[in-house]
Design an enzyme around this catalytic site. Structure first.
Site, short mmCIF file in Angstrom:
data_model
loop_
_atom_site.label_atom_id
_atom_site.label_comp_id
_atom_site.label_asym_id
_atom_site.label_seq_id
_atom_site.Cartn_x
_atom_site.Cartn_y
_atom_site.Cartn_z
N GLY A 67 -17.45 -47.36 5.59
CA GLY A 67 -18.12 -46.52 4.59
C GLY A 67 -19.57 -46.97 4.46
NE ARG A 68 -21.35 -45.46 -0.97
CZ ARG A 68 -20.57 -44.52 -1.51
NH1 ARG A 68 -20.87 -43.26 -1.32
NH2 ARG A 68 -19.53 -44.83 -2.25
CB ILE A 69 -20.38 -51.79 1.89
CG1 ILE A 69 -20.85 -51.44 0.47
CG2 ILE A 69 -20.54 -53.30 2.14
CD1 ILE A 69 -20.04 -52.08 -0.66
NE ARG B 247 -9.68 -43.05 4.31
CZ ARG B 247 -9.97 -42.63 3.09
NH1 ARG B 247 -9.06 -42.04 2.36
NH2 ARG B 247 -11.18 -42.77 2.60
CB THR C 41 -18.18 -58.95 0.66
OG1 THR C 41 -18.26 -57.92 1.65
CG2 THR C 41 -18.82 -60.22 1.18
NE ARG D 287 -12.41 -54.86 -6.48
CZ ARG D 287 -13.74 -54.75 -6.55
NH1 ARG D 287 -14.51 -55.47 -5.76
NH2 ARG D 287 -14.30 -53.96 -7.45
CD GLU E 170 -12.30 -61.75 -7.71
OE1 GLU E 170 -13.01 -61.26 -8.61
OE2 GLU E 170 -12.48 -61.53 -6.51
CG HIS F 78 -16.47 -60.49 -7.37
ND1 HIS F 78 -15.26 -59.86 -7.59
CD2 HIS F 78 -17.32 -59.51 -7.00
CE1 HIS F 78 -15.38 -58.57 -7.39
NE2 HIS F 78 -16.63 -58.33 -7.03
N GLY G 269 -21.19 -60.54 -4.49
CA GLY G 269 -21.72 -59.55 -3.54
C GLY G 269 -22.86 -58.70 -4.10
C1 8YV Z 1 -19.29 -55.68 -9.09
C2 8YV Z 1 -17.87 -54.94 -7.12
O1 8YV Z 1 -19.82 -56.90 -9.42
O2 8YV Z 1 -18.83 -52.87 -7.66
C3 8YV Z 1 -17.89 -53.46 -7.19
O3 8YV Z 1 -16.90 -52.87 -6.73
O4 8YV Z 1 -17.01 -55.51 -6.59
C4 8YV Z 1 -18.90 -55.82 -7.66
O5 8YV Z 1 -19.98 -55.85 -6.80
C5 8YV Z 1 -18.19 -55.38 -10.04
O6 8YV Z 1 -17.37 -54.36 -9.61
C6 8YV Z 1 -18.72 -55.02 -11.39
O7 8YV Z 1 -17.76 -54.33 -12.14
#
Ligand code: 8YV
Length: 332
Positions: free
Chosen positions: A160-162, A182, A242, A244, A273, A294, A296
């Site tokens: 996806g984007r990331i 997918r 990075t 979940r 977490e 966490h 990222g």
């Molecule tokens: C955020 C993240 O820090 O946006 C996301 O999905 O995992 C993180 O980069 C976090 O979600 C903030 O709610």
């Protein structure tokens, strides 16, 4: 909804410019102490609020949604991932859910690259040696040797984007890009990245030097990297996550690292977490893994832009417009 300002309850402390603007625009309850809310406090919040602004640390499950008051019409998540929110239940109760896509893409991709370099080049291990002892007697030809990433194969799970932003960076570092998704990305992106699509995740895993996890956590991706799949990896391979923690079977990856079936890991996220498994901490001390809390999207710029997205979503809803970052149940 009348002319009165909506009650917006924010569950955690947000960057100051975001909080100030929210106070100007809405009747806003802030969490200045930044103490995570208990489930009971979340129930109280959804009973009173017109809009709830949660984060990844809040579990907005079906029981919380079921107890929401009639006024609650929008859950404007401060974050991209919405696995902390029961989106289906919310939608059934006519509560819209929004997230904050795009604005954290580049920073999360940077952190992915940082881990991709830190693991094979023993970055944290080296820094710790100087931080913890003054015993460095000087350079040696055979000391602190890591591994080259240039010329290696990177398998991206979730393009996806990331994932795409990671691929662009990784290509510049001389990695060849492979991905499982997918469906294939559009031909021009595939061409730009010189990327190879694998419809079989198993087949891709068995051939890669580095795996980067960049897909969302959904019921379909829970433990996607299961014990069986981790077994398919080459012993020289390492994994960066990075996205979940729940996407990887954490006990299985720890076993693989301990037994030498896997060379290393760079983990910014964990299955439970904020708990981090004691065995992972031990592996981090030995230098086999690099673990981060966490981080990222943890840049001032990302967090302010995430807040701006939250505000735009709330404003659009207030004005009766289509909310720009609506999360639909079937995209979960
Ligand atoms: C955020 C993240 O820090 O946006 C996301 O999905 O995992 C993180 O980069 C976090 O979600 C903030 O709610």
């Amino acid at each position: 909804m009348g002319k009165s300002k909506p009650l917006v309850i924010v569950t955690r402390k947000l960057p100051e410019p975001v909080e100030t603007r929210m106070r100007e625009l809405f009747r806003t309850e802030l969490n200045l102490e930044d103490r995570p809310m208990t489930q009971a406090e979340l129930v109280d919040a959804v009973k009173r609020a017109d809009v709830l602004v949660p984060t990844v640390t809040d579990r907005i499950d079906t029981s919380i949604i079921a107890q929401a008051g009639d006024k609650l019409k929008l859950i404007a998540n401060f974050g991209n991932g919405v696995d902390n929110i029961a989106v289906n239940a919310a939608t059934e109760q006519s509560i819209a859910v929004t997230n904050t896509p795009n604005v954290l893409t580049e920073d999360t991709a940077d952190m992915t690259m940082a881990l991709m370099l830190a693991v094979p080049r023993r970055l944290v291990e080296g820094a710790q040696i100087l931080a913890e002892s003054s015993a460095w007697s000087g350079w040696s030809p055979t000391w602190m040797l890591g591994h080259r990433i240039w010329g290696k194969r990177l398998g991206i799970i979730g393009m996806g984007r990331i994932g795409t932003a990671v691929a662009r960076r990784a290509k510049a570092f001389g990695l060849s890009i492979h991905y499982h998704n997918r469906r294939p990305v559009d031909p021009s992106t595939e061409e730009e990245l010189e990327a190879t699509y694998w419809d079989s995740l198993d087949q891709m895993l068995a051939r890669m030097d580095i795996i980067s996890v960049n897909c969302p956590h959904t019921p379909g991706t829970f433990h996607l990297l299961s014990r069986r799949r981790l077994d398919l990896l080459r012993p020289e391979a390492f994994i960066v996550n990075t996205a979940r923690g729940e996407i990887i079977d954490e006990q299985a990856i720890i076993d693989a690292l301990e037994s030498g079936k896997l060379a290393g890991a760079g983990l910014d996220v964990f299955e439970h977490e904020p708990a981090v498994d004691a065995r992972l901490m031990k592996l981090a001390k030995s230098g086999k893994v690099v673990i981060l809390p966490h981080m990222g999207s943890a840049t001032v710029e990302s967090r302010i832009e995430m807040g701006e997205k939250v505000i735009i979503n709330i404003r659009a809803w207030m004005d009766g417009h289509k909310v720009p970052d609506r999360v639909l149940p079937n995209t979960q």
